[in-house]
Design a protein around this motif. Structure first.
Motif, mmCIF file in Angstrom:
data_model
loop_
_atom_site.group_PDB
_atom_site.id
_atom_site.type_symbol
_atom_site.label_atom_id
_atom_site.label_comp_id
_atom_site.label_asym_id
_atom_site.label_seq_id
_atom_site.Cartn_x
_atom_site.Cartn_y
_atom_site.Cartn_z
ATOM 1 N N LEU A 29 27.398 40.080 30.153
ATOM 2 C CA LEU A 29 28.756 40.607 30.302
ATOM 3 C C LEU A 29 28.783 42.125 30.112
ATOM 4 C CD1 LEU A 29 30.719 37.853 28.337
ATOM 5 C CD2 LEU A 29 30.700 38.221 30.811
ATOM 6 N N LEU A 30 28.064 42.605 29.101
ATOM 7 C CA LEU A 30 27.999 44.049 28.875
ATOM 8 C C LEU A 30 27.345 44.771 30.047
ATOM 9 C CD1 LEU A 30 26.940 44.187 25.117
ATOM 10 C CD2 LEU A 30 29.142 44.857 26.083
ATOM 11 N N ALA A 31 26.268 44.203 30.557
ATOM 12 C CA ALA A 31 25.569 44.820 31.685
ATOM 13 C C ALA A 31 26.468 44.864 32.918
ATOM 14 C CB ALA A 31 24.281 44.062 31.990
ATOM 15 N N GLY A 32 27.224 43.809 33.144
ATOM 16 C CA GLY A 32 28.144 43.783 34.284
ATOM 17 C C GLY A 32 29.206 44.866 34.186
ATOM 18 N N GLN A 33 29.770 45.033 33.000
ATOM 19 C CA GLN A 33 30.781 46.069 32.800
ATOM 20 C C GLN A 33 30.177 47.470 32.930
ATOM 21 O OE1 GLN A 33 34.096 45.600 32.564
ATOM 22 N NE2 GLN A 33 33.553 43.492 33.004
ATOM 23 N N LEU A 34 28.987 47.639 32.380
ATOM 24 C CA LEU A 34 28.306 48.932 32.482
ATOM 25 C C LEU A 34 28.000 49.266 33.941
ATOM 26 C CD1 LEU A 34 26.986 51.349 31.080
ATOM 27 C CD2 LEU A 34 24.920 49.969 30.839
ATOM 28 N N PHE A 35 27.530 48.277 34.706
ATOM 29 C CA PHE A 35 27.240 48.507 36.122
ATOM 30 C C PHE A 35 28.496 48.925 36.880
ATOM 31 C CE2 PHE A 35 27.280 46.737 40.454
ATOM 32 C CZ PHE A 35 26.408 47.646 41.038
ATOM 33 N N LYS A 36 29.616 48.261 36.612
ATOM 34 C CA LYS A 36 30.862 48.617 37.297
ATOM 35 C C LYS A 36 31.234 50.072 37.037
ATOM 36 C CE LYS A 36 32.893 44.029 37.467
ATOM 37 N NZ LYS A 36 33.968 43.155 36.970
ATOM 38 N N GLN A 37 31.090 50.509 35.807
ATOM 39 C CA GLN A 37 31.425 51.895 35.462
ATOM 40 C C GLN A 37 30.450 52.886 36.111
ATOM 41 O OE1 GLN A 37 34.261 52.778 33.935
ATOM 42 N NE2 GLN A 37 34.683 50.591 34.027
ATOM 43 N N HIS A 47 35.312 52.813 48.574
ATOM 44 C CA HIS A 47 35.416 51.525 47.885
ATOM 45 C C HIS A 47 35.256 51.719 46.384
ATOM 46 C CE1 HIS A 47 34.978 49.782 51.827
ATOM 47 N NE2 HIS A 47 33.806 50.378 51.984
ATOM 48 N N GLU A 48 36.078 51.004 45.620
ATOM 49 C CA GLU A 48 35.958 51.078 44.172
ATOM 50 C C GLU A 48 35.024 50.008 43.622
ATOM 51 O OE1 GLU A 48 39.388 51.479 41.801
ATOM 52 O OE2 GLU A 48 40.313 52.961 43.100
ATOM 53 N N GLU A 49 34.874 48.913 44.336
ATOM 54 C CA GLU A 49 34.008 47.839 43.863
ATOM 55 C C GLU A 49 32.637 47.941 44.502
ATOM 56 O OE1 GLU A 49 35.630 43.953 43.939
ATOM 57 O OE2 GLU A 49 37.596 44.622 43.264
ATOM 58 N N SER A 50 31.661 47.386 43.813
ATOM 59 C CA SER A 50 30.301 47.408 44.346
ATOM 60 C C SER A 50 30.178 46.427 45.512
ATOM 61 C CB SER A 50 29.304 47.040 43.251
ATOM 62 O OG SER A 50 29.558 45.734 42.784
ATOM 63 N N PRO A 51 29.257 46.701 46.418
ATOM 64 C CA PRO A 51 29.094 45.827 47.576
ATOM 65 C C PRO A 51 28.441 44.507 47.195
ATOM 66 C CG PRO A 51 27.455 47.560 47.609
ATOM 67 C CD PRO A 51 28.375 47.851 46.473
ATOM 68 N N GLY A 52 28.916 43.460 47.806
ATOM 69 C CA GLY A 52 28.294 42.146 47.648
ATOM 70 C C GLY A 52 27.521 41.822 48.912
ATOM 71 N N GLY A 71 20.178 45.895 39.094
ATOM 72 C CA GLY A 71 18.992 45.258 38.526
ATOM 73 C C GLY A 71 18.392 46.063 37.387
ATOM 74 N N ALA A 72 18.351 47.375 37.544
ATOM 75 C CA ALA A 72 17.806 48.232 36.486
ATOM 76 C C ALA A 72 18.671 48.168 35.231
ATOM 77 C CB ALA A 72 17.693 49.670 36.991
ATOM 78 N N ILE A 73 19.980 48.188 35.415
ATOM 79 C CA ILE A 73 20.882 48.118 34.265
ATOM 80 C C ILE A 73 20.742 46.775 33.567
ATOM 81 C CG2 ILE A 73 23.324 47.989 33.601
ATOM 82 C CD1 ILE A 73 23.828 50.211 35.680
ATOM 83 N N TYR A 74 20.735 45.682 34.323
ATOM 84 C CA TYR A 74 20.595 44.357 33.719
ATOM 85 C C TYR A 74 19.273 44.224 32.965
ATOM 86 C CZ TYR A 74 24.759 41.980 35.440
ATOM 87 O OH TYR A 74 26.048 41.588 35.638
#
Length: 99
Positions: A29-37, A47-52, A71-74
């Motif tokens: 969860l922390l990694a996901g939030q950090l990646f978004k920021q 675009h504000e969101e990351s590409p899927g 991947g690097a952040i996770y």
């Protein structure tokens, strides 16, 4: 190696599993939030969101760059959470939960 050492090691691994599972979930969860920021600050798109992978409005290059960053952040967050959790477990129990 004595049998007491082997038994203690196996028990530490078993006792650590629930702790490790919870810490991994929190780390994800922390990694996901950090990646978004990070993506918001790094991306130079409208675009504000990351590409899927199933969203076709992003070019493949942008998808790959975002995936590499994610991947690097996770991986980094997981390594830090796992090491910190193992050290905390060792402080509480006196045993290292790994090999």
């Amino acid at each position: 190696m004595s049998t007491d050492t082997v038994r203690a090691s196996k028990s530490a691994k078993i006792l650590y599993r629930p702790f490790g599972l919870v810490s991994s979930m929190v780390g994800g969860l922390l990694a996901g939030q950090l990646f978004k920021q990070v993506y918001k600050r790094v991306a130079r798109t409208e675009h504000e969101e990351s590409p899927g992978p199933l969203v076709d409005e992003y070019p493949v290059k942008e998808l790959l760059v975002a995936s590499l960053i994610q991947g690097a952040i996770y991986a980094a967050v997981k390594a830090l959470i796992d090491r910190g959790g193992a050290r905390a477990f060792q402080r509480w129990t006196g045993e290292w939960p790994g090999k």
